[in-house]
Design a protein around this motif. Structure first.
Motif, PDB file in Angstrom:
ATOM      1  N   TYR A 378      16.537 -15.945 -21.949  1.00 45.50           N
ATOM      2  CA  TYR A 378      16.354 -17.446 -22.226  1.00 45.50           C
ATOM      3  C   TYR A 378      16.384 -18.140 -21.125  1.00 45.50           C
ATOM      4  CZ  TYR A 378      17.095 -21.968 -24.575  1.00 45.50           C
ATOM      5  OH  TYR A 378      17.031 -23.206 -24.857  1.00 45.50           O
ATOM      6  N   TYR A 379      17.485 -17.872 -20.354  1.00 46.06           N
ATOM      7  CA  TYR A 379      17.715 -18.678 -19.060  1.00 46.06           C
ATOM      8  C   TYR A 379      16.486 -18.580 -18.098  1.00 46.06           C
ATOM      9  CZ  TYR A 379      19.833 -20.236 -14.525  1.00 46.06           C
ATOM     10  OH  TYR A 379      20.050 -20.938 -13.390  1.00 46.06           O
ATOM     11  N   LEU A 380      15.968 -17.478 -17.919  1.00 44.25           N
ATOM     12  CA  LEU A 380      14.709 -17.147 -17.103  1.00 44.25           C
ATOM     13  C   LEU A 380      13.542 -17.989 -17.711  1.00 44.25           C
ATOM     14  CD1 LEU A 380      14.998 -13.497 -16.144  1.00 44.25           C
ATOM     15  CD2 LEU A 380      15.866 -15.717 -14.820  1.00 44.25           C
ATOM     16  N   GLN A 381      13.569 -17.995 -18.979  1.00 47.24           N
ATOM     17  CA  GLN A 381      12.231 -18.935 -19.446  1.00 47.24           C
ATOM     18  C   GLN A 381      12.336 -20.450 -19.130  1.00 47.24           C
ATOM     19  OE1 GLN A 381      12.519 -17.915 -23.512  1.00 47.24           O
ATOM     20  NE2 GLN A 381      11.033 -16.398 -23.451  1.00 47.24           N
ATOM     21  N   THR A 382      13.418 -20.774 -18.814  1.00 44.39           N
ATOM     22  CA  THR A 382      13.822 -22.248 -18.750  1.00 44.39           C
ATOM     23  C   THR A 382      13.631 -22.513 -17.009  1.00 44.39           C
ATOM     24  OG1 THR A 382      15.994 -22.056 -18.662  1.00 44.39           O
ATOM     25  CG2 THR A 382      14.799 -22.489 -20.697  1.00 44.39           C
ATOM     26  N   GLN A 383      13.609 -21.457 -16.374  1.00 48.71           N
ATOM     27  CA  GLN A 383      13.655 -21.857 -14.629  1.00 48.71           C
ATOM     28  C   GLN A 383      12.101 -21.911 -14.266  1.00 48.71           C
ATOM     29  OE1 GLN A 383      16.705 -22.038 -13.106  1.00 48.71           O
ATOM     30  NE2 GLN A 383      17.146 -22.086 -15.276  1.00 48.71           N
ATOM     31  N   GLU A 384      12.045 -22.822 -13.099  1.00 43.99           N
ATOM     32  CA  GLU A 384      10.683 -22.996 -12.357  1.00 43.99           C
ATOM     33  C   GLU A 384      10.250 -21.700 -11.804  1.00 43.99           C
ATOM     34  OE1 GLU A 384      10.769 -26.224  -9.707  1.00 43.99           O
ATOM     35  OE2 GLU A 384      11.221 -27.661 -11.413  1.00 43.99           O
ATOM     36  N   SER A 385       8.912 -21.348 -11.786  1.00 45.00           N
ATOM     37  CA  SER A 385       8.526 -20.090 -11.178  1.00 45.00           C
ATOM     38  C   SER A 385       7.460 -20.484 -10.163  1.00 45.00           C
ATOM     39  CB  SER A 385       8.279 -18.953 -12.083  1.00 45.00           C
ATOM     40  OG  SER A 385       7.434 -17.903 -11.656  1.00 45.00           O
ATOM     41  N   ILE A 386       7.256 -19.785  -9.186  1.00 46.11           N
ATOM     42  CA  ILE A 386       6.282 -19.981  -8.193  1.00 46.11           C
ATOM     43  C   ILE A 386       4.687 -19.458  -8.917  1.00 46.11           C
ATOM     44  CG2 ILE A 386       6.414 -17.759  -6.676  1.00 46.11           C
ATOM     45  CD1 ILE A 386       5.974 -19.479  -4.309  1.00 46.11           C
ATOM     46  N   ASP A 387       5.127 -18.274  -9.803  1.00 45.79           N
ATOM     47  CA  ASP A 387       3.938 -18.024 -10.218  1.00 45.79           C
ATOM     48  C   ASP A 387       3.878 -17.880 -11.814  1.00 45.79           C
ATOM     49  OD1 ASP A 387       1.887 -16.154 -11.296  1.00 45.79           O
ATOM     50  OD2 ASP A 387       2.129 -14.730  -9.632  1.00 45.79           O
ATOM     51  N   PRO A 388       3.062 -18.606 -12.557  1.00 49.04           N
ATOM     52  CA  PRO A 388       3.147 -18.676 -13.999  1.00 49.04           C
ATOM     53  C   PRO A 388       3.096 -17.287 -14.791  1.00 49.04           C
ATOM     54  CG  PRO A 388       1.675 -20.037 -12.977  1.00 49.04           C
ATOM     55  CD  PRO A 388       1.891 -19.181 -11.966  1.00 49.04           C
ATOM     56  N   ASP A 389       2.521 -16.235 -13.999  1.00 57.77           N
ATOM     57  CA  ASP A 389       2.290 -14.839 -14.471  1.00 57.77           C
ATOM     58  C   ASP A 389       4.007 -14.237 -14.654  1.00 57.77           C
ATOM     59  OD1 ASP A 389      -0.330 -14.959 -14.947  1.00 57.77           O
ATOM     60  OD2 ASP A 389      -0.655 -13.782 -13.144  1.00 57.77           O
ATOM     61  N   PHE A 390       4.980 -14.875 -14.131  1.00 54.50           N
ATOM     62  CA  PHE A 390       6.161 -14.100 -14.233  1.00 54.50           C
ATOM     63  C   PHE A 390       6.821 -14.534 -15.262  1.00 54.50           C
ATOM     64  CE2 PHE A 390       7.142 -14.660  -9.146  1.00 54.50           C
ATOM     65  CZ  PHE A 390       6.330 -13.931  -9.044  1.00 54.50           C
ATOM     66  N   TYR A 391       6.312 -15.684 -16.115  1.00 55.68           N
ATOM     67  CA  TYR A 391       6.803 -15.717 -17.570  1.00 55.68           C
ATOM     68  C   TYR A 391       6.427 -14.761 -18.489  1.00 55.68           C
ATOM     69  CZ  TYR A 391       8.141 -20.356 -15.786  1.00 55.68           C
ATOM     70  OH  TYR A 391       8.797 -21.302 -14.902  1.00 55.68           O
ATOM     71  N   LYS A 392       5.233 -14.189 -18.211  1.00 54.66           N
ATOM     72  CA  LYS A 392       4.583 -12.995 -19.254  1.00 54.66           C
ATOM     73  C   LYS A 392       5.147 -11.926 -18.748  1.00 54.66           C
ATOM     74  CE  LYS A 392       0.065 -15.154 -18.652  1.00 54.66           C
ATOM     75  NZ  LYS A 392      -1.536 -14.843 -18.331  1.00 54.66           N
ATOM     76  N   VAL A 393       5.712 -11.592 -17.755  1.00 56.48           N
ATOM     77  CA  VAL A 393       6.655 -10.395 -17.564  1.00 56.48           C
ATOM     78  C   VAL A 393       7.664 -10.548 -18.303  1.00 56.48           C
ATOM     79  CG1 VAL A 393       7.665  -8.976 -15.570  1.00 56.48           C
ATOM     80  CG2 VAL A 393       5.301 -10.026 -15.126  1.00 56.48           C
ATOM     81  N   ILE A 394       8.534 -11.729 -18.216  1.00 54.64           N
ATOM     82  CA  ILE A 394       9.930 -11.937 -18.853  1.00 54.64           C
ATOM     83  C   ILE A 394       9.651 -11.827 -20.199  1.00 54.64           C
ATOM     84  CG2 ILE A 394      11.481 -13.637 -19.264  1.00 54.64           C
ATOM     85  CD1 ILE A 394      11.044 -14.664 -16.595  1.00 54.64           C
ATOM     86  N   ASP A 395       8.768 -12.157 -20.813  1.00 54.63           N
ATOM     87  CA  ASP A 395       8.395 -12.055 -22.499  1.00 54.63           C
ATOM     88  C   ASP A 395       8.400 -10.747 -22.655  1.00 54.63           C
ATOM     89  OD1 ASP A 395       8.776 -14.950 -22.690  1.00 54.63           O
ATOM     90  OD2 ASP A 395       6.543 -15.231 -22.589  1.00 54.63           O
ATOM     91  N   LYS A 396       7.444 -10.003 -21.881  1.00 53.45           N
ATOM     92  CA  LYS A 396       7.269  -8.578 -22.244  1.00 53.45           C
ATOM     93  C   LYS A 396       8.430  -7.845 -22.333  1.00 53.45           C
ATOM     94  CE  LYS A 396       4.556  -4.693 -20.256  1.00 53.45           C
ATOM     95  NZ  LYS A 396       3.737  -4.247 -19.336  1.00 53.45           N
ATOM     96  N   GLU A 397       9.150  -7.849 -21.289  1.00 55.49           N
ATOM     97  CA  GLU A 397      10.429  -7.047 -21.122  1.00 55.49           C
ATOM     98  C   GLU A 397      11.421  -7.356 -22.196  1.00 55.49           C
ATOM     99  OE1 GLU A 397      10.705  -4.602 -19.329  1.00 55.49           O
ATOM    100  OE2 GLU A 397       9.024  -4.694 -18.268  1.00 55.49           O
ATOM    101  N   ALA A 398      11.383  -8.848 -22.650  1.00 55.13           N
ATOM    102  CA  ALA A 398      12.569  -9.440 -23.609  1.00 55.13           C
ATOM    103  C   ALA A 398      12.280  -8.658 -24.834  1.00 55.13           C
ATOM    104  CB  ALA A 398      12.606 -10.937 -23.636  1.00 55.13           C
ATOM    105  N   GLN A 399      10.715  -8.489 -25.173  1.00 47.82           N
ATOM    106  CA  GLN A 399      10.183  -8.049 -26.600  1.00 47.82           C
ATOM    107  C   GLN A 399      10.353  -6.527 -26.563  1.00 47.82           C
ATOM    108  OE1 GLN A 399       6.311  -9.270 -27.726  1.00 47.82           O
ATOM    109  NE2 GLN A 399       6.490  -8.988 -29.808  1.00 47.82           N
ATOM    110  N   THR A 400      10.156  -5.988 -25.336  1.00 49.61           N
ATOM    111  CA  THR A 400      10.426  -4.656 -25.461  1.00 49.61           C
ATOM    112  C   THR A 400      11.815  -4.053 -25.747  1.00 49.61           C
ATOM    113  OG1 THR A 400       8.769  -4.231 -23.893  1.00 49.61           O
ATOM    114  CG2 THR A 400      10.130  -2.248 -23.923  1.00 49.61           C
ATOM    115  N   LEU A 401      12.883  -4.790 -25.083  1.00 41.90           N
ATOM    116  CA  LEU A 401      14.225  -4.816 -25.449  1.00 41.90           C
ATOM    117  C   LEU A 401      14.617  -4.657 -26.801  1.00 41.90           C
ATOM    118  CD1 LEU A 401      17.264  -4.249 -24.171  1.00 41.90           C
ATOM    119  CD2 LEU A 401      17.060  -6.785 -23.881  1.00 41.90           C
TER     120      LEU A 401
END
Length: 431
Positions: A378-401
């Protein structure tokens, strides 16, 4: 001259992490200082001090030998005890936390310097003791050198007290985690501020000539300035293929160049790439993720069962992930003559998968750890990222967990908590 300096830096980086590096330097210093003082004694320094400040000079040979012998004996005892404490620290860290921590603990400069001070003082006292002539005249006794030996011994006693303090701090898991985090943070900040992270264009190297590794080892470091000079000299672009920190096997592709180069040029490039049998966080931030992950996994093992340490590790991982989101998945450096060097780096997606694959396996059955990981995502979802695809990676790993945890945790109350986590993360659990 520049190439010689570059080779010196390469050798220095490869040996500075060895536990005997700083003690050896100090030992040489103590040895040389003893001969400098013997030379000064021959020039009459003790005789001069005897005339002006006689209370500072030991003018009896037997007394001087007794003092130096006591200093040598005591210092050897302290040094043996200190080395034993270092070995205990390394053994406990390897057993309770992770063997990967050992290179970082061994390269602790504080412990190396303290051991080096002991060794230098012992050698100094030994050679000064050899130079004493107890049956000679007063001026033949190196009184001033003996005084310096006493002062150095007192310094060693202070260093011993400091050593006991640092060793007791170093063995605590919170300090180990913080040390890993601070080292990785420093490295990540350096890479984030590096202009190479903002330079994305690089020619397609698919059909470029390949050169192969001549020996095996961990790809630890490269001398970038030397590589830039070689690229400008040969008018080539360079693509370094292995990811820093991986174990490079002999015979696999090591690099590509935009045009064919001779064997001498390849050896120059090869000498600028440092291989070792160990890994250091200060040269490879990805190792920090591995080390903290292994500490968390070890803490969650049935033999240790320490979820508090696991939660502390997740806190540090969260901070490092937030920093990693500010770094590109590529690194292209431009030389003075606009030639380019591309260095492959481990991608955000691959790094997160490697970390979460281990954490899912060992932590999915513990609802408190899953909650902590959910808070991290949740914290990482709220952080700025240099690449928008990083958010997709975060969501994918969160859902798998969450999917793995939902299958492992059968308690209805805990499953309700998991659904609350998924809703907070805007994810859907579909077991």
């Amino acid at each position: 001259m520049k190439e010689l300096w570059a080779k010196f830096r390469t050798v220095f980086f490869s040996i500075q992490s060895k536990i005997a590096f700083y003690p050896s330097l100090f030992a040489v210093f103590g040895f040389l200082l003893a001969f400098v003082m013997i030379y000064a004694e021959n020039r009459g320094v003790s005789a001069y001090l005897m005339e002006n400040t006689p209370t500072l000079v030991v003018n009896n040979g037997d007394t001087a030998l007794t003092i130096l012998s006591a200093c040598i004996t005591g210092l050897i005892s302290m040094m043996v005890f200190s080395f034993s404490m270092v070995m205990v620290l390394l053994n406990q860290a390897s057993t309770n936390f992770s063997p990967r921590l050992l290179p970082g603990l061994i390269s602790n400069k504080k412990h190396q310097v303290i051991l080096g001070v002991y060794l230098a003082t012992i050698l100094y006292c030994i050679f000064i003791a050899i130079s004493i002539q107890p049956d000679g005249e007063d001026y033949q006794v190196p009184g001033f050198s003996v005084l310096m030996g006493i002062i150095f011994t007192v310094i060693c006693m202070g260093a011993f007290i400091y050593f006991i303090h640092t060793i007791s701090q170093s063995i605590q898991i919170n300090n180990i985690l913080d040390g890993i985090y601070q080292t990785a943070k420093k490295r990540l900040n350096y890479l984030i501020e590096d202009p190479a992270d903002t330079t994305g264009s690089f020619p397609d190297s698919k059909d470029w000539p390949e050169f192969y590794a001549e020996k095996s080892g961990y790809f630890q470091h490269l001398n970038l300035e030397n590589l830039k000079a070689i690229c400008d000299k040969k008018k080539i672009n360079l693509h370094i293929l292995p990811v820093k920190g991986v174990f490079v096997l002999k015979g696999i592709p090591l690099l590509k160049t935009s045009k064919k180069i001779d064997e001498e040029a390849f050896q120059e490039i090869r000498d600028s790439i440092v291989f070792s049998r160990g890994e250091l966080v200060s040269r490879n931030y990805a190792l920090a993720f591995k080390q903290i992950t292994e500490i968390i996994v070890k803490a969650m093992s049935p033999g240790i069962n320490d979820p508090g340490t696991a939660m502390n590790g997740i806190d540090y991982l969260t901070e490092l992930w937030a920093m990693r989101m500010q770094k590109n998945d590529f690194s292209v450096h431009i030389t003075n003559e606009n030639n380019k060097i591309k260095i492959d780096v481990i991608s955000f997606e691959e790094l997160m998968y490697n970390v979460m694959a281990s954490l899912r396996t060992y932590c999915k059955q513990d609802i408190t750890i899953v909650q902590k990981l959910g808070l991290m995502f949740y914290y990482l979802q709220t952080q700025e990222s240099i690449d928008p695809d990083f958010y997709k990676v975060i969501d994918k790993e969160a859902q798998t967990l969450l999917l793995d945890a939902y299958k492992e945790i059968t308690n209805p109350i805990d499953q309700k908590i998991l659904k609350g986590i998924s809703e907070k993360l805007h994810l859907k659990i579909d077991p």
